[in-house]
Design an enzyme around this catalytic site. Structure first.
Site, PDB file in Angstrom:
ATOM      1  N   SER A 113      29.789  42.468  47.158  1.00  0.00           N
ATOM      2  CA  SER A 113      30.173  41.448  45.726  1.00  0.00           C
ATOM      3  C   SER A 113      31.562  41.232  45.952  1.00  0.00           C
ATOM      4  O   SER A 113      32.124  41.398  47.035  1.00  0.00           O
ATOM      5  CB  SER A 113      30.126  42.565  44.714  1.00  0.00           C
ATOM      6  OG  SER A 113      31.090  43.729  44.991  1.00  0.00           O
ATOM      7  N   LYS A 114      32.155  40.267  44.986  1.00  0.00           N
ATOM      8  CA  LYS A 114      33.518  39.812  45.215  1.00  0.00           C
ATOM      9  C   LYS A 114      34.375  40.915  45.046  1.00  0.00           C
ATOM     10  O   LYS A 114      35.569  40.856  45.737  1.00  0.00           O
ATOM     11  CB  LYS A 114      33.818  38.609  44.168  1.00  0.00           C
ATOM     12  CG  LYS A 114      33.600  39.000  42.638  1.00  0.00           C
ATOM     13  CD  LYS A 114      34.067  38.002  42.011  1.00  0.00           C
ATOM     14  CE  LYS A 114      33.901  38.242  40.539  1.00  0.00           C
ATOM     15  NZ  LYS A 114      33.948  37.165  39.721  1.00  0.00           N
ATOM     16  N   ARG A 115      34.119  42.058  44.549  1.00  0.00           N
ATOM     17  CA  ARG A 115      35.000  43.131  44.434  1.00  0.00           C
ATOM     18  C   ARG A 115      35.077  43.922  45.706  1.00  0.00           C
ATOM     19  O   ARG A 115      36.232  44.240  46.163  1.00  0.00           O
ATOM     20  CB  ARG A 115      34.417  44.113  43.579  1.00  0.00           C
ATOM     21  CG  ARG A 115      34.342  43.764  42.127  1.00  0.00           C
ATOM     22  CD  ARG A 115      35.541  43.731  41.052  1.00  0.00           C
ATOM     23  NE  ARG A 115      35.189  42.880  39.876  1.00  0.00           N
ATOM     24  CZ  ARG A 115      35.917  41.675  39.571  1.00  0.00           C
ATOM     25  NH1 ARG A 115      37.158  41.601  40.363  1.00  0.00           N
ATOM     26  NH2 ARG A 115      35.667  41.071  38.573  1.00  0.00           N
ATOM     27  N   ASP A 116      34.169  43.897  46.526  1.00  0.00           N
ATOM     28  CA  ASP A 116      34.208  44.403  48.003  1.00  0.00           C
ATOM     29  C   ASP A 116      35.183  43.645  48.554  1.00  0.00           C
ATOM     30  O   ASP A 116      36.158  44.217  49.387  1.00  0.00           O
ATOM     31  CB  ASP A 116      32.958  44.377  48.667  1.00  0.00           C
ATOM     32  CG  ASP A 116      31.866  45.101  48.031  1.00  0.00           C
ATOM     33  OD1 ASP A 116      31.953  46.246  47.630  1.00  0.00           O
ATOM     34  OD2 ASP A 116      30.682  44.711  47.685  1.00  0.00           O
TER      35      ASP A 116
ATOM     36  N   ALA B 190      37.974  41.692  47.752  1.00  0.00           N
ATOM     37  CA  ALA B 190      39.218  42.338  47.301  1.00  0.00           C
ATOM     38  C   ALA B 190      39.758  43.737  47.745  1.00  0.00           C
ATOM     39  O   ALA B 190      40.612  43.818  48.345  1.00  0.00           O
ATOM     40  CB  ALA B 190      39.277  42.272  45.830  1.00  0.00           C
TER      41      ALA B 190
END
Ligand code: GLU
Length: 502
Positions: free
Chosen positions: A261-264, A266
Site C-alpha cells: 500500500s502507499k502507506r508501506d 511512506a
C-alpha cells in the site's frame, strides 16, 4: 489470424500504483511479443471517484516508463474515443439490445429502500444480496406486474438496469495464468449494468468497449477475478465472443503478507508510485520512482520480474529483450513480494551501464540539485569515480561533496584514528613535495617516498592525508582524489588540516 489487441484500462481515480504500472507493462509486453497493439482506455464512468489530473498522471507515467500506447486518448486511433465518458452514444444501442434479452431487467428500488432491506437482513444476522432469491420480492420488472412497470416508466421514475444472473448454472471459466475453474451462478448477484443517469457501470461499459475495440486479451489485476463469471455471461448475453483473460497476482508487502500500500512506501522508505504525487484532498505528497533517481529502464526491468521470470532466469533485460522473452503462461500465480533492496540493486546495475554524461543528465534532472556553480569537467571525473559506489545518481553529489567544498570540520573518530604527534611533520613534508611536484606527478609514489624516508607505514601518511582532503576516512583512492582536486587545492587542504588539527 486475428491481430492481438490488448488494453490497459485504468480509472482516473488517483495516481497509478506500482501494481497498475506492472499491469500496463505486462499488457504491453504481451501485445508487443505477439506483434499486436497496446491500447490505453480511460475508464471514467465513475464520476464520484474522478480525480482531476489523474489521467495526465497515468499518461505521463506510462511515457516515462517507455510503455507507449499505439492508441489512447492522446494518440487517437481507429477505435476511439478512448475515454468512456465520450462513448455514451455507443453504449446506448447496446443498452437497448440487452434489455430485449432475458439477461437484464429494470429495477426501481431507491438507495433508501435498498438500505432498509440491507438493515433488515443484518438484524437477522444475514447479508443481503440482490439475486435470484430476493429479486422476486423487490421493485423491478421481474417482480412487478407489466402495467405497474409501464406506469412507473411513464411517470419517469428513476431506474437502473440489472443483470439477471441465470439460476443454478455452473460456469466453466478460463484464465491463462490460473487455468480453468468453475463458479455456480447462485453465488453471484444481479449487478447494476446501467446507472439511473443512463451511464453504464464499469462491468457493462468494459465488455462493450473490449468488444468494440476488438480486444483479444484482457490482462488485469486479480481483484477482477470475481467479476469473470459476470463478464463471461455478459458476452454470452450479447452473443459476442469473449476475449481471453489473465488475472495478475498482487504485489505484496516486503514481509510477504498483504497488498503493498502507499502507506508501506511512506513507512519503509520507498516509492509506491512511478512519479511524485500530491494528493490535493489530504495535502500529502508521495514520492515517485522518477524523482527518487530511478532510471526508467531499471524500474521497468525490476517491475517486470515482480511476477515473471524469463526462461533462463536472466535478470538484466532491456524492454526489447523482455518483449522477445515474455510469456504470459510463465507469469506466477502467487503474489510477488516487493523488495526495496532488489529495486535499488537494479538501479545500481543500470547506473553502471550509463555513460558519465548520461549520469550527469540524470543528476541535472533532480529538482533539488543545482549544478550552477559546479565545474562540469570536474563533475564528470567525480561521476566516473563514484558511480560504482552508489545506487542513485544524486548520491554522487552527497558522497562526493568534498570534491567541490573543502572540509571545514573533521570527523572526530577519524581524527583519533588518523592523527598523532608524528602527523604534522609527515604532512608538512608531503605538502612540500606536492608543491614541488608537477601537476601530473605520481602521487602514490610520492606518499610512498615520504613514508619510507620517515620509516613509517604508508597508512601513517595516507590516512591523515585522506582526512585532510575528505574530512573523514572515506572515498576512493587518495591519489585519485588528488588527481581531481589538483595540486593547489591539495596543498591548501593539507595546510588547513595542519592549522586546525595540530
Ligand atoms: N477500470 C478498471 C480498473 O481500473 C479496469 C479493470 C479491467 O482491466 O477490466 O481497475
Amino acid at each position: 489470424m486475428k491481430k492481438i489487441r490488448v488494453r490497459f484500462a485504468p480509472s482516473p481515480t488517483g495516481p497509478l500504483h506500482l501494481g497498475g504500472v506492472r499491469t500496463a507493462l505486462y499488457d504491453y509486453l504481451f501485445a508487443k511479443s505477439q506483434g499486436g497493439d497496446f491500447v490505453l482506455r480511460i475508464e471514467d464512468t465513475d464520476t464520484a471517484r474522478f480525480v482531476p489530473g489523474a489521467e495526465d498522471y497515468i499518461q505521463e507515467a506510462l511515457e516515462w516508463c517507455g510503455i507507449i500506447p499505439d492508441e489512447s486518448p492522446k494518440h487517437g486511433g481507429n477505435y476511439g474515443p478512448y475515454r468512456q465518458s465520450e462513448r455514451r452514444h455507443i453504449y446506448d444501442q447496446y443498452i437497448d439490445e440487452i434489455l430485449k434479452t432475458d439477461y437484464a431487467y429494470i429495477a426501481f428500488d431507491t438507495p433508501e429502500e435498498l438500505d432498509a432491506i440491507r438493515k433488515e437482513f443484518e438484524e437477522k444476522g444475514e447479508v443481503f444480496s440482490y439475486n435470484y432469491q430476493t429479486r422476486t420480492r423487490l421493485r423491478n420488472s421481474v417482480a412487478l406486474p407489466k402495467e405497474e412497470v409501464e406506469r412507473l416508466l411513464a411517470d419517469k421514475t428513476p431506474f437502473v438496469i440489472r443483470f439477471k444472473m441465470p439460476f443454478d448454472r455452473v460456469l466453466q471459466l478460463n484464465d491463462i495464468i490460473r487455468g480453468s475453474f468453475t463458479v455456480n451462478t447462485n453465488a453471484l448477484d444481479d449487478k447494476v449494468l446501467v446507472k439511473n443517469d443512463g451511464m453504464p457501470t464499469y462491468h457493462f461499459a468494459n465488455i462493450i468497449d473490449d468488444h468494440e475495440m476488438e480486444i483479444t486479451h484482457v490482462i488485469r489485476g486479480e481483484e477482477w477475478l470475481p467479476s469473470l463469471g459476470l463478464h463471461t455471461l455478459l458476452y454470452e448475453a450479447m452473443g459476442w465472443e469473449a476475449p481471453q483473460f489473465a488475472h495478475l497476482s498482487l504485489i505484496l508487502k516486503p514481509e510477504g503478507k498483504g497488498k503493498l500500500s502507499k502507506r508501506d512506501g511512506a513507512k519503509l522508505g520507498f516509492p509506491v508510485f512511478p512519479l511524485d504525487f500530491h494528493d490535493e484532498a489530504t495535502g500529502e505528497t508521495f514520492m515517485g520512482y522518477r524523482e527518487q533517481g530511478y532510471i526508467p529502464a531499471a524500474f521497468i526491468n525490476f517491475l517486470a520480474l515482480l511476477g515473471w521470470s524469463p526462461a533462463d532466469d536472466q535478470e538484466i533485460l532491456s524492454m526489447d529483450e523482455m518483449i522477445a522473452q515474455f510469456d504470459l503462461h510463465k507469469v506466477h500465480k502467487a503474489g510477488a513480494r516487493f523488495s526495496k533492496e532488489k529495486a535499488e540493486w537494479f538501479n545500481h546495475e543500470y547506473l553502471q551501464k550509463c555513460t558519465d554524461q548520461e549520469v550527469l543528465e540524470l543528476i541535472r534532472n533532480q529538482k533539488n540539485i543545482s549544478l550552477a556553480s559546479i565545474d562540469t569537467e570536474k563533475l564528470l571525473k567525480v561521476i566516473s569515480m563514484l558511480k560504482e559506489r552508489v545506487n542513485f545518481p544524486q548520491e554522487i553529489m552527497e558522497q562526493g561533496k568534498y570534491f567541490f567544498e573543502a572540509p571545514n570540520v573533521y570527523d572526530e573518530k577519524a581524527v583519533k584514528k588518523a592523527w598523532n604527534e608524528a602527523t604534522p611533520s609527515l604532512l608538512t613534508q608531503l605538502k612540500e613535495e606536492v608543491s614541488n611536484a608537477g601537476e601530473n606527478a605520481d602521487y602514490k609514489q610520492l606518499i610512498h617516498h615520504i613514508a619510507e624516508k620517515n620509516e613509517v607505514g604508508m597508512g601513517k601518511v595516507m590516512m591523515p592525508l585522506r582526512l585532510a582532503l575528505v574530512g573523514e576516512l572515506k572515498g576512493p583512492d587518495v591519489p585519485d582524489i588528488i588527481s581531481v582536486l589538483g595540486k593547489a587545492e591539495t596543498v591548501h587542504r593539507i595546510e588547513n588540516a595542519l592549522a586546525k588539527l595540530s
